[in-house]
Design a protein around this motif. Structure first.
Motif, PDB file in Angstrom:
ATOM      1  N   ILE A 122     -34.337  36.066 -32.051  1.00 32.95           N
ATOM      2  CA  ILE A 122     -35.714  35.812 -32.483  1.00 32.95           C
ATOM      3  C   ILE A 122     -35.845  34.499 -33.252  1.00 32.95           C
ATOM      4  O   ILE A 122     -36.785  33.723 -32.997  1.00 32.95           O
ATOM      5  N   PRO A 123     -34.964  34.161 -34.210  1.00 31.93           N
ATOM      6  CA  PRO A 123     -35.108  32.865 -34.892  1.00 31.93           C
ATOM      7  C   PRO A 123     -35.074  31.679 -33.933  1.00 31.93           C
ATOM      8  O   PRO A 123     -35.818  30.704 -34.127  1.00 31.93           O
ATOM      9  N   ALA A 124     -34.238  31.751 -32.899  1.00 30.19           N
ATOM     10  CA  ALA A 124     -34.187  30.657 -31.921  1.00 30.19           C
ATOM     11  C   ALA A 124     -35.490  30.577 -31.131  1.00 30.19           C
ATOM     12  O   ALA A 124     -35.985  29.476 -30.851  1.00 30.19           O
ATOM     13  N   PHE A 125     -36.054  31.723 -30.776  1.00 32.66           N
ATOM     14  CA  PHE A 125     -37.352  31.739 -30.092  1.00 32.66           C
ATOM     15  C   PHE A 125     -38.430  31.096 -30.959  1.00 32.66           C
ATOM     16  O   PHE A 125     -39.225  30.269 -30.479  1.00 32.66           O
ATOM     17  N   LEU A 126     -38.453  31.444 -32.235  1.00 32.13           N
ATOM     18  CA  LEU A 126     -39.459  30.891 -33.134  1.00 32.13           C
ATOM     19  C   LEU A 126     -39.283  29.389 -33.300  1.00 32.13           C
ATOM     20  O   LEU A 126     -40.270  28.634 -33.290  1.00 32.13           O
ATOM     21  N   ALA A 127     -38.053  28.930 -33.439  1.00 29.48           N
ATOM     22  CA  ALA A 127     -37.808  27.497 -33.604  1.00 29.48           C
ATOM     23  C   ALA A 127     -38.228  26.722 -32.364  1.00 29.48           C
ATOM     24  O   ALA A 127     -38.837  25.638 -32.459  1.00 29.48           O
ATOM     25  N   ASP A 128     -37.909  27.246 -31.198  1.00 33.88           N
ATOM     26  CA  ASP A 128     -38.279  26.576 -29.949  1.00 33.88           C
ATOM     27  C   ASP A 128     -39.792  26.457 -29.822  1.00 33.88           C
ATOM     28  O   ASP A 128     -40.322  25.402 -29.452  1.00 33.88           O
ATOM     29  N   ASN A 129     -40.514  27.512 -30.155  1.00 32.70           N
ATOM     30  CA  ASN A 129     -41.964  27.495 -30.005  1.00 32.70           C
ATOM     31  C   ASN A 129     -42.654  26.731 -31.126  1.00 32.70           C
ATOM     32  O   ASN A 129     -43.746  26.195 -30.923  1.00 32.70           O
ATOM     33  N   PHE A 208     -45.708  33.358 -30.666  1.00 35.45           N
ATOM     34  CA  PHE A 208     -45.182  32.624 -31.815  1.00 35.45           C
ATOM     35  C   PHE A 208     -46.229  32.485 -32.910  1.00 35.45           C
ATOM     36  O   PHE A 208     -45.947  32.703 -34.098  1.00 35.45           O
ATOM     37  N   MET A 209     -47.458  32.126 -32.537  1.00 35.28           N
ATOM     38  CA  MET A 209     -48.493  31.910 -33.552  1.00 35.28           C
ATOM     39  C   MET A 209     -48.806  33.187 -34.315  1.00 35.28           C
ATOM     40  O   MET A 209     -49.106  33.146 -35.512  1.00 35.28           O
TER      41      MET A 209
END
Length: 523
Positions: A122-129, A208-209
């Protein structure tokens, strides 16, 4: 100047243009403001129930807050925005439950009950978005008038992060291996009326938002925000002509010079069109006056899905049911195939439900609740489903059955007020083209320059706002589109500048409020 339609885009435009010095008149065919973001008032022997017609929460209110601030007002002083402690419950049919929240550690614990590996990603998903949204931000803040705009430096810089050849689901496979987790981070493509298997990968930013900025419930419902906007517009000098539909745009050559209503002809220097774009083009402008957006071309466009709606005022409360619930069918992929084909409505449908009174009990009489049930279905089309009285009744029974399967027994015997909306009703009651409530689909060939332009390309003196134009659907994006169109209009006729550079600031969002479900959903 005139604005046709008092929906969110029209109201934002009215505020901005009046603040810039324009003399503004808004024409609205209904008796209330808000359009699809207005309120249904249900009268029963027990009292009044209040429902959102369409959008049921606020995502990223900073854009609207900036619009209020530019006009010398405070959104936070006009409407109470309650930040939900938990966003929604995702119920997988015959499977687990996932609770969405901006508390990332709690979100990871919830996702770990499905897949520990995916929870760790999840942290990687958030950083990418986060990077994707920042790259796309300038694109959302400016108009697209020609193909040359697609080659501007900000667009070229954003393109690698947008990964245009992928769908939302395909892009999420970089982070999440379990298809249920991907559904939990991709069902938001429904906000655009699209399937995550077809929606462009850009729109992973929607989930993400939610996690980055939170989800808000306006006390009194989304309609309360629309009424606050109308009040602000009136204070700025805007006139509203309610219950006065526009019948025709007056055109000389290719320039619009005014409009006609049942009360006569009015001349204006400019017209802002906030009505449903496709419906208004076919109803207000002769086909021969349109070059790019002819009836023939409109008929070939991809449209969003529609919705079957139940607005239920019920006896009793549901304290153990989340404010927002997503029930995902075991046949989720088949649902979207059926919707896209349009021949039938899904027979084992997924649905969304709002139990707003768990946060805002004043929306119903004492001891009662409002239930808002949305089932995605196809828009109306030749050879498609005929929403006859018999079909309405059959699908109503199916929706109530699905509520029982989601854990809400005996709802039917508690109903005190009821309203149904089918795709045919969206078309007839709210003038939505083919009942496609999310407007033109957000496919790659219908975005940016390929979407109707903010400064309308077929007619001079016409400016577009709303989900049918650039940047697209969803309340924050519609508000951003209103700022773009208002700025263009102000520049064209010599008004004061309308700012479009305030959005996405680091100014804090409204302070969190712990909702009634926070304790139940603590993990």
């Amino acid at each position: 100047m005139s604005i046709i339609g008092a929906g969110p885009g029209g109201l934002a435009s009215a505020m901005l243009l009046a603040n810039a010095g324009a003399d503004v008149t808004v024409y609205e065919r209904h008796a209330q403001v808000g359009g699809r973001s207005g309120t249904i008032e249900g009268i029963s022997a027990h009292g009044r129930f209040h429902f959102d017609i369409g959008p049921t929460f606020f995502l990223y209110p900073r854009i609207l807050s900036d619009i209020f601030a530019e006009c010398g007002r405070s959104l936070e002083d006009s409407v109470e925005l309650i930040r939900l402690g938990s966003h929604y419950d995702l119920l997988f049919e015959n499977g687990p439950r996932m609770t969405a929240t901006s508390d990332i550690e709690a979100l990871q614990r919830s996702v770990a009950t499905i897949s520990a590996q995916d929870a760790a990603a999840i942290p990687a998903f958030l950083a990418d978005n986060r990077a994707k949204l920042e790259a796309f931000r300038p694109v959302l803040q400016r108009p697209f008038d020609s193909w040359r705009d697609l080659l501007r430096p900000d667009m070229l810089r954003a393109l690698p992060l947008l990964r245009p050849g992928r769908s939302v689901d395909r892009d999420l496979k970089n982070f999440f291996s379990d298809p249920r987790v991907r559904l939990g981070f991709s069902f938001q493509s429904k906000y655009l009326g699209m399937s995550p298997y077809r929606c462009p990968s850009l729109f992973t930013i929607l989930a993400f938002m939610e996690y980055e900025f939170g989800i808000f419930h306006p006390r009194g419902g989304t309609g309360a925000v629309m009424r606050a906007m109308a009040d602000a517009a009136r204070q700025l000098g805007v006139r509203f002509r309610m219950g006065e539909p526009v019948r025709e745009l007056l055109i000389e050559g290719r320039r619009v010079t005014g409009l006609r209503t049942d009360r006569g002809v009015q001349n204006y220097d400019a017209v802002v069109l906030n009505a449903d774009f496709l419906a208004s083009m076919t109803n207000l402008v002769p086909d021969a006056k349109r070059r790019k957006w002819t009836n023939r071309r409109i008929a070939r466009k991809q449209l969003s899905c529609s919705t079957f709606m139940l607005y239920l005022g019920i006896r009793g409360t549901l304290p153990d049911v989340a404010h927002h619930t997503i029930f995902l069918s075991r046949e989720y992929e088949q649902n979207f195939r059926e919707i896209n084909e349009g021949r039938i409505a899904p027979q084992v449908p997924s649905f969304y439900m709002q139990n707003a009174c768990v946060t805002d009990p004043a929306l119903a009489p004492p001891g009662c609740s409002t239930l808002y049930v949305l089932v995605p279905v196809g828009h109306t089309r030749a050879g498609g489903l005929d929403w006859s009285p018999e079909e309405r009744a059959r699908y109503r029974a199916l929706a109530l059955q699905r509520l029982m399967q989601a854990g809400l027994p005996d709802i039917e015997n508690r109903i005190l007020f009821e309203k149904i909306m089918t795709p045919a009703d969206w078309e007839s009651e709210l003038d939505v083209h083919r009942g496609a409530v999310f407007n033109l689909a957000h496919s790659l060939t219908q975005m940016l320059n390929f979407r109707p332009h903010n400064r309308f390309e077929d007619l001079d003196g016409v400016y577009l706002v709303g989900g049918g134009t650039h940047p697209g659907s969803g309340l924050p994006v519609i508000f951003e589109g209103a700022r773009i169109s208002a700025r263009l209009l102000a520049e064209d006729i010599g008004l004061r500048q309308v700012r479009t550079d305030m959005t996405w600031s680091d100014r804090p969002a409204p302070a969190p409020s712990v909702d009634a479900m926070a304790e139940r959903n603590s993990l």
